[in-house]
Design a protein around this motif. Structure first.
Motif, PDB file in Angstrom:
ATOM      1  N   THR B 386       0.861  -1.174   0.000  1.00  0.00           N
ATOM      2  CA  THR B 386       0.000   0.000   0.000  1.00  0.00           C
ATOM      3  C   THR B 386       0.906   1.235   0.000  1.00  0.00           C
ATOM      4  O   THR B 386       2.071   1.137   0.384  1.00  0.00           O
ATOM      5  CB  THR B 386      -0.868   0.037   1.261  1.00  0.00           C
ATOM      6  N   TYR B 445      -1.644   8.290   4.157  1.00  0.00           N
ATOM      7  CA  TYR B 445      -2.172   7.244   3.273  1.00  0.00           C
ATOM      8  C   TYR B 445      -2.868   6.147   4.073  1.00  0.00           C
ATOM      9  O   TYR B 445      -3.878   5.603   3.664  1.00  0.00           O
ATOM     10  CB  TYR B 445      -1.043   6.622   2.439  1.00  0.00           C
ATOM     11  N   PRO B 458      -4.600   4.233  -4.821  1.00  0.00           N
ATOM     12  CA  PRO B 458      -3.319   3.598  -4.465  1.00  0.00           C
ATOM     13  C   PRO B 458      -2.268   3.744  -5.557  1.00  0.00           C
ATOM     14  O   PRO B 458      -1.085   3.907  -5.245  1.00  0.00           O
ATOM     15  CB  PRO B 458      -3.698   2.137  -4.259  1.00  0.00           C
ATOM     16  N   GLN B 462       1.406   5.140  -5.115  1.00  0.00           N
ATOM     17  CA  GLN B 462       2.651   4.417  -5.394  1.00  0.00           C
ATOM     18  C   GLN B 462       3.575   5.240  -6.287  1.00  0.00           C
ATOM     19  O   GLN B 462       4.785   5.303  -6.062  1.00  0.00           O
ATOM     20  CB  GLN B 462       2.319   3.070  -6.030  1.00  0.00           C
TER      21      GLN B 462
END
Lengths: 369, 624
Positions: B386, B445, B458, B462
């Motif tokens: 994550t 997050y 997500p 990233q």
């Protein structure tokens, strides 16, 4: 350098490509029902990126290190400087090991143990032996580093040898002024900040006979090679810091609290010019404590002479009283004769009663305007 | 602050059994609910971060591209850009100063600790709210007042404070020494005084809440490491901030009331000042007595958040829970007795230097334990990347890389050459700046679903991570090189000296990397603000986590839990327990329900469950 930029650009191009392809996957997967067991979004890509970044990062660090190495720690020109340099590279060498190992493990484990379906992490909450090991090993390494550092530090900061050449350096916004004890007595006279004025920039106290042959210089500092030099460091207005990069010398200049640093320079300016094959090489003194607008350009040049030329240079300098004979007025009457010794015959000493009065005034602490 | 209004999630289905319905002002502005206060801190922190990082971009352009024409900044900076498009040297120093002040205090202290201590302490220990909601509200509004003053100082004719974020006197005490030491410094000092008040109000609240309001069964050895880190941080702040306040007050006295605490033997602008007997070094001692713990005030919450996020997403218990607490306590203790390593070359007694070198290097030991424990937590995990997890892994890497160069700087003999060079700048930006910022990102997050009831994207998270992570290393590894070459910090340009007449390309590279990393943050900003309103709805427990906050409704209302506060029977790290059906067992599941996975000593604890359930002394709602 352009190679680094190109390399970086390449990394980002690759990343962007990866990202775009991922985005397409994501858009596709939006429609799919997400179940509990679905592969977490982007997991494989991110796992792989850890390995890619590890490899590229290693290459980039090694390459950039080799590229930048020529400019590291400019050639040391003092005895203690080479010692701290060795210590620096020794410590860096030791520290590179944990840097590499730990980062490798972080990146490698991240990739290796990424999410796999139907796989279960192992329940491993503690292991006292392991923890003891990695408490003790760093402690031992630290003890080693502390010991070597402490030895070097106490030698460097020990009392200066008696025969050290004492030179005063005073910082002000935004230049340095150096003062020497003079060729007759080689002793620095007293000073008092209340005596400072436009000419008497460091506040030389002319009621002290040691000050009569003092000379000062706002543009250049000369020091002898191979002999201990003790810098007596002062500041006039705000904090400054004497930094002589090639000598590995740094010490703050603090108003109201004189500081000091002694060192032995063992390469003359000429030696360094030959060694570096650079006829324009100069030692420099910089300021490393923020002091205002001119902080970045508060420079004075340093010249390291062999003993003979140093002596010669010193004898050629005009003493403060020679430059400003009117300050004879500040000399107490009983010392006038001594003070006038070095002065040119033509200079009329204003030795009347009013001068005596003003001299008395000075010793009482009033400044001259 | 319109951004605060912007936080209206429109989905706060407030749980209003106990209170009159609140109007807009009570609900979002002068709110006593810890969740809203946390969001206020977060949004204010984000705004400050944008300002603070923008400043660094401006001075990086100055350092990396000294010949560039900055006329395009005239609409923003006005007179600080000269006719020929050059940055004013005084304003350069002001930028450096304000960047440091803003990032250290307003972003990484208030924005990080303020946000997550407020948000997570009640939720993770099982409390309805903070011990004193009113003090909590005051804490934010004092911070807001400090922010307004600091922000106002940016618009002064003479510019904001410009003596470096450490504001060493006499430079900061003498308006005649520098334009930034005039009204800008006055506002800086006033702002910091209010900021300290805010920190103390907050800190007292955090400590009291953790000690007094833990739910049934939440003993100290079951607290998540986040809470431990917030508790220790609050204690650090409570002890050290008053010392900063005293140093600030003494400086104010020197500036305005003619005292001589820090001033002695000064001749400036053709005038010998009457002050004698003071010592500028005294200020440095007082300042760093806060300043060094401050580093850990900034870093520890990040480490706590990382512990939680790494354990959750590795699906493993944190390795060495007790060692993690012990190392945080050790770091916190040592943090108070190492301050003088910032002062090795100030003329301090060399013997003191040796003592402080020794104490400083000891800190490496608990720090190493933390690093290794994180790595072992990753080992044999089942890692889900994550965005929060990525930032946590990044934090560990930055913390270790940056921490190692601290061992060089903590060595007083080596510090002689490196002190006040870019080596120092690179070191603390990695270990304290970037690492803490990564903690902040990881926290945002990870807990965004709990804050706003929606998920952040997500994939964008990233991408944001990789760009930021690579960008940070691209900035600060080369900056170490520049430092080893001896480049002094806080230099407007490097043209005056031969020894800095090199590395032009390296400085440009650093600046390009800085601009790149700065731009990457807009991915985050977009993701953050977009997701508040349009993000995917969050499930109850999106990360399949054990801690109590995930037992609340998706968007917890006032009082956090509907009905009873859950009781706690186990620690928060029962991930992938052998024999268990799921790979996580939340803290509120009693051992009597997990017979298949209990260890023998845990079976014994079943007997205590009745007793735990019978307690109810901490629920404020039950007392009326």
């Amino acid at each position: 350098m352009y190679y680094i930029i190109a390399l970086v650009a390449l990394v980002f191009v690759v990343l962007t490509g990866v990202v775009i392809s991922r985005l397409q996957d994501v858009i596709k997967s939006v429609k799919k029902e997400e179940s509990e067991d679905a592969e977490p979004s982007g997991n494989k890509v991110n796992g792989a990126l850890f390995i890619i970044v590890l490899v590229l990062g290693t290459i980039a660090i090694v390459w950039s290190y080799l590229h930048a190495r020529e400019f590291f720690l400019p050639e040391a020109s003092s005895v203690h400087g080479r010692r701290t340099d060795d210590l620096f590279w020794f410590s860096m060498g030791i520290l590179t090991i944990p840097f590499a190992v730990v980062n490798f493990l972080i990146f490698f484990f991240a990739w290796k143990y990424q999410y796999k379906k139907d796989h279960r992490a192992s329940f491993y909450p503690d292991n006292h032996k392991l923890e003891l090991i990695w408490t003790i090993i760093p402690a031992i390494v630290m003890a080693l580093l502390v010991f070597t550092g402490w030895k070097a530090w106490s030698d460097i900061t020990s009392e200066a040898p008696r025969d050290a050449e004492v030179i005063e350096i005073t910082g002000k916004q935004f230049n340095w002024i150096v003062r020497y004890g003079g060729v007759n007595d080689n002793k620095l006279g007293n000073y008092n900040y209340k005596l400072i004025d436009a000419q008497n920039e460091v506040g030389i106290d002319l009621s002290d006979e040691n000050s009569f042959d003092d000379f000062q210089n706002p543009t250049e500092m000369h020091i002898p090679v191979g002999r201990p030099v003790l810098l007596k460091i002062r500041a006039r207005d705000v904090l400054h810091s004497v930094f002589i990069p090639h000598m590995r010398v740094k010490m703050d200049a603090v108003p109201g609290m004189p500081t000091k640093f002694w060192f032995v320079a063992d390469k003359t300016t000429a030696d360094m010019q030959a060694e570096l094959n650079d006829p324009n090489f100069k030692y420099e003194i910089a300021c490393t404590e923020i002091c205002g607008q001119g902080h970045f350009s508060m420079k004075i040049n340093l010249v390291v002479d062999d003993e003979a030329s140093y002596k010669k240079w010193c004898s050629e300098q005009q003493t403060f009283l020679q430059t400003y004979p009117e300050y004879l007025a500040k000399v107490p009457d009983n010392l006038k004769a001594k003070a006038m010794k070095g002065l040119p015959e033509t200079t009329e000493a204003p030795a009347d009663s009013s001068a005596t009065a003003s001299a008395a005034g000075v010793s009482a602490g009033s400044s001259i305007r | 602050m319109s951004a605060v209004e912007g936080m209206d999630t429109a989905h706060v289905d407030a749980h209003e059994h106990h209170h009159e319905s609140q109007n807009f002002w009570q609900k979002y502005i002068f709110c006593e609910d810890h969740k809203i206060i946390a969001k206020q801190y977060l949004i204010t922190g984000i705004i400050w971060a944008v300002i603070g990082i923008s400043m660094s971009v401006i001075f990086r352009i100055q350092l990396g591209m000294p010949d560039s024409n900055l006329s395009w900044l005239k609409p923003v900076l006005g007179g600080w850009i000269s006719e020929t498009g050059k940055l004013d040297p005084n304003f350069y120093l002001a930028l450096v100063t304000m960047h440091g002040t803003i990032m250290v205090f307003f972003v990484l202290t208030a924005g990080l600790s303020g946000t997550f201590s407020n948000f997570l302490i009640p939720l993770q220990i099982g409390a309805r709210d903070m011990a004193s909601g009113f003090m909590n509200m005051l804490s934010y509004w004092f911070f807001f007042l400090a922010s307004v003053l600091m922000f106002a100082s940016l618009f002064l004719q003479t510019g904001p404070a410009a003596g470096g974020w450490v504001i060493y006197p006499p430079l900061s005490a003498l308006p005649q020494a520098h334009p930034g030491s005039g009204a800008g410094m006055t506002l800086w000092l006033a702002s910091m005084a209010f900021f300290i008040v805010s920190q103390l109000l907050g800190g007292i609240n955090y400590i009291t809440t953790v000690i007094n309001l833990r739910t049934r069964g939440m003993s100290f050895d079951r607290l998540p490491l986040t809470i431990w880190s917030f508790l220790i941080t609050a204690v650090l702040g409570l002890i050290s901030f008053p010392v900063l306040l005293s140093s600030v007050l003494l400086l104010i006295m020197d500036r305005h009331f003619g005292t001589s605490f820090y001033l002695s033997d000064i001749y400036i602008n053709g005038e010998a000042l009457p002050n004698v007997g003071g010592s500028p070094i005294l200020f440095q001692h007082l300042f760093w007595f806060l300043g060094h713990p401050e580093v850990y005030i900034v870093l520890l919450p990040g480490l706590g958040i990382t512990s939680e996020v790494i354990a959750t997403n590795s699906r493993k218990p944190i390795f060495g829970y007790r060692a993690m607490i012990a190392s945080m306590l050790g770091i916190a203790f040592l943090a108070f007795i190492v301050w003088a390593h910032h002062m090795f070359v100030t003329g301090m007694n060399p013997f003191l230097g040796s003592v402080f070198m020794f104490l400083t290097l000891i800190i490496a030991v608990p720090s190493a334990v933390k690093g290794f424990n994180y790595i072992t937590t990753l080992w044999k995990g089942n890692i889900v990347f994550t965005p929060g997890m990525l930032f946590s892994i990044g934090l560990v890497s930055l913390f270790v890389s940056g921490g190692l160069t601290g061992i060089i700087l903590g060595n007083s003999a080596l510090d002689i050459q490196l002190h006040d060079t870019y080596f120092v700048v690179a070191h603390f930006h990695l270990v304290m700046g970037a690492a803490s910022a990564f903690g902040l990102f990881a926290g945002v997050y990870h807990w965004f679903p709990k804050m706003f009831g929606r998920m952040m994207n997500p994939t964008l998270g990233q991408i944001h991570f990789w760009f930021t992570f690579i960008g940070i290393y691209l900035i600060f590894i080369p900056m170490h090189y520049v430092g080893i070459a001896g480049f002094p910090r806080r230099y407007y340009q490097f043209t005056s000296y031969d020894f800095t007449h090199k590395f032009m390309d390296m400085n440009m590279f650093i600046s390009v990397a800085a601009i790149f990393s700065f731009l990457a943050q807009f991915i985050f900003l977009w993701n953050f603000f977009y997701s508040i309103f349009k993000g995917k709805r969050a499930p109850l427990n999106p990360w399949r986590s054990n801690t109590l906050e995930w037992t609340t409704p998706v968007v917890p209302g006032h009082g956090n839990w509907e009905g009873e506060i859950p009781a706690v029977y186990r620690w928060s790290y029962d991930y992938s327990k052998p024999g268990a059906k799921e790979d996580f067992i939340p803290q509120n599941i009693p051992y009597s329900q997990t017979l298949e996975s209990n260890f023998p000593h845990e079976n014994e604890l079943i007997a205590t469950e009745k007793e735990i359930e019978a307690q109810n002394f901490n629920d404020q709602f039950n007392s009326h």
